[in-house]
Design a protein around this motif. Structure first.
Motif, PDB file in Angstrom:
ATOM      1  N   SER A  79       0.829  -1.201   0.000  1.00  0.00           N
ATOM      2  CA  SER A  79       0.000   0.000   0.000  1.00  0.00           C
ATOM      3  C   SER A  79       0.864   1.252   0.000  1.00  0.00           C
ATOM      4  CB  SER A  79      -0.906  -0.024   1.251  1.00  0.00           C
ATOM      5  OG  SER A  79      -0.110  -0.049   2.429  1.00  0.00           O
ATOM      6  N   HIS A  80       0.189   2.377   0.126  1.00  0.00           N
ATOM      7  CA  HIS A  80       0.823   3.685   0.244  1.00  0.00           C
ATOM      8  C   HIS A  80       1.841   3.899  -0.881  1.00  0.00           C
ATOM      9  CE1 HIS A  80      -1.113   2.915   4.081  1.00  0.00           C
ATOM     10  NE2 HIS A  80      -1.151   4.236   4.257  1.00  0.00           N
ATOM     11  N   THR A 100       0.147  -3.062   4.405  1.00  0.00           N
ATOM     12  CA  THR A 100      -1.002  -2.939   5.302  1.00  0.00           C
ATOM     13  C   THR A 100      -1.414  -4.329   5.735  1.00  0.00           C
ATOM     14  OG1 THR A 100      -1.757  -0.883   4.292  1.00  0.00           O
ATOM     15  CG2 THR A 100      -3.394  -2.155   5.508  1.00  0.00           C
ATOM     16  N   HIS A 119       1.264  -0.707   8.258  1.00  0.00           N
ATOM     17  CA  HIS A 119       0.027   0.029   8.464  1.00  0.00           C
ATOM     18  C   HIS A 119      -1.007  -1.027   8.835  1.00  0.00           C
ATOM     19  CE1 HIS A 119       1.844   3.489   6.393  1.00  0.00           C
ATOM     20  NE2 HIS A 119       2.382   2.565   5.610  1.00  0.00           N
ATOM     21  N   THR A 137      -2.911  -2.578  -2.995  1.00  0.00           N
ATOM     22  CA  THR A 137      -4.164  -1.831  -2.980  1.00  0.00           C
ATOM     23  C   THR A 137      -4.432  -1.275  -4.377  1.00  0.00           C
ATOM     24  OG1 THR A 137      -2.971   0.122  -2.167  1.00  0.00           O
ATOM     25  CG2 THR A 137      -4.118  -1.222  -0.524  1.00  0.00           C
ATOM     26  N   ASP A 145      -5.178   6.121   0.776  1.00  0.00           N
ATOM     27  CA  ASP A 145      -4.231   5.799   1.852  1.00  0.00           C
ATOM     28  C   ASP A 145      -3.123   6.839   1.949  1.00  0.00           C
ATOM     29  OD1 ASP A 145      -5.621   3.499   2.559  1.00  0.00           O
ATOM     30  OD2 ASP A 145      -4.232   2.136   1.534  1.00  0.00           O
TER      31      ASP A 145
END
Length: 179
Positions: A79-80, A100, A119, A137, A145
Motif C-alpha cells: 500500500s501507500h 497494510t 500500516h 491496494t 491511503d
C-alpha cells in the motif's frame, strides 16, 4: 509420513518468484527434518525465519516484496507509496516497503523486518489487486491511503493526474478526497 511432492512445491514457489513458507512445504509433504536436509544439501536457502527459496529458481523483480508478503502469512497488502510505485503512479521511490496488515495485527508484538513500514487496516477484497506475484491496494485505495497518511502532496497530485490520464479511475471515484 507423507511423500514429498516436489512438483507441488515447485508450483507454489513458481507463483511466488521461487519462494515458499514452512507451511507450504509441509502441505507438499516436506517435514522439518526434510527441509533441513535440503537446506544442508544446498537445494533450498533460508531467507528468513519460515521463508525459503528454491536455489535453482531464477531471480525475479519482486523478490523483496514476495519475502515481505510471505512474512505476513500472505495477509498483507502492499500500500501507500509502495503501491504508487507498483502501479507506476507518480515518481514515488519509497525508502521503505509499505505493507497494510489486518487491523487485528496492531495488537501483536511483531519482529518487523528491516525496511518494512507497517500500516493496520482491513483492506476489502474490492480494494485489492495483484501486480505480479503480490497483492497491492487498487489505485483509488492507494491514493486514499497516501492522502490520509499525509503523503507528499505533489506525489498524490501526480498519482491522480497519471491515474486519470491512464483511465485507471474516474474523477467520481475520488469523491470526498481533497486532491
Amino acid at each position: 509420513m507423507s511423500v514429498p511432492d516436489r512438483v507441488a512445491l515447485f508450483a507454489v514457489a513458481s507463483s511466488q518468484e521461487g519462494y515458499f513458507t514452512t507451511d507450504q512445504a509441509a502441505a507438499a509433504g516436506y517435514s522439518r527434518p526434510l527441509l533441513d536436509h535440503h537446506l544442508h544439501s544446498g537445494r533450498f536457502v533460508r531467507v528468513r525465519r519460515g521463508v525459503y527459496r528454491l536455489v535453482e529458481y531464477p531471480a525475479g523483480e519482486q523478490e523483496d516484496l514476495v519475502v515481505a508478503w510471505l512474512w505476513s502469512k500472505q495477509l498483507g497488502v502492499f500500500s501507500h507509496e509502495t503501491a504508487l510505485a507498483l502501479h507506476q503512479l507518480s515518481d514515488a521511490l519509497p525508502a521503505h516497503l509499505h505493507l497494510t496488515l489486518p487491523a487485528a495485527w496492531a495488537r501483536r508484538r511483531l519482529m518487523v523486518p528491516a525496511g518494512l513500514r507497517l500500516h493496520f487496516a482491513d483492506v476489502a477484497e474490492g480494494d485489492q489487486a495483484w501486480v505480479g506475484a503480490v497483492p497491492v491496494t487498487t489505485p483509488v485505495r492507494t491514493i486514499r491511503d497516501c492522502r490520509s497518511a499525509h503523503g507528499a502532496p505533489d506525489l498524490v497530485a501526480q498519482a491522480v493526474r497519471d491515474g486519470l490520464a491512464r483511465g485507471l479511475f474516474s474523477r467520481a471515484d475520488l469523491d470526498g478526497l481533497d486532491v
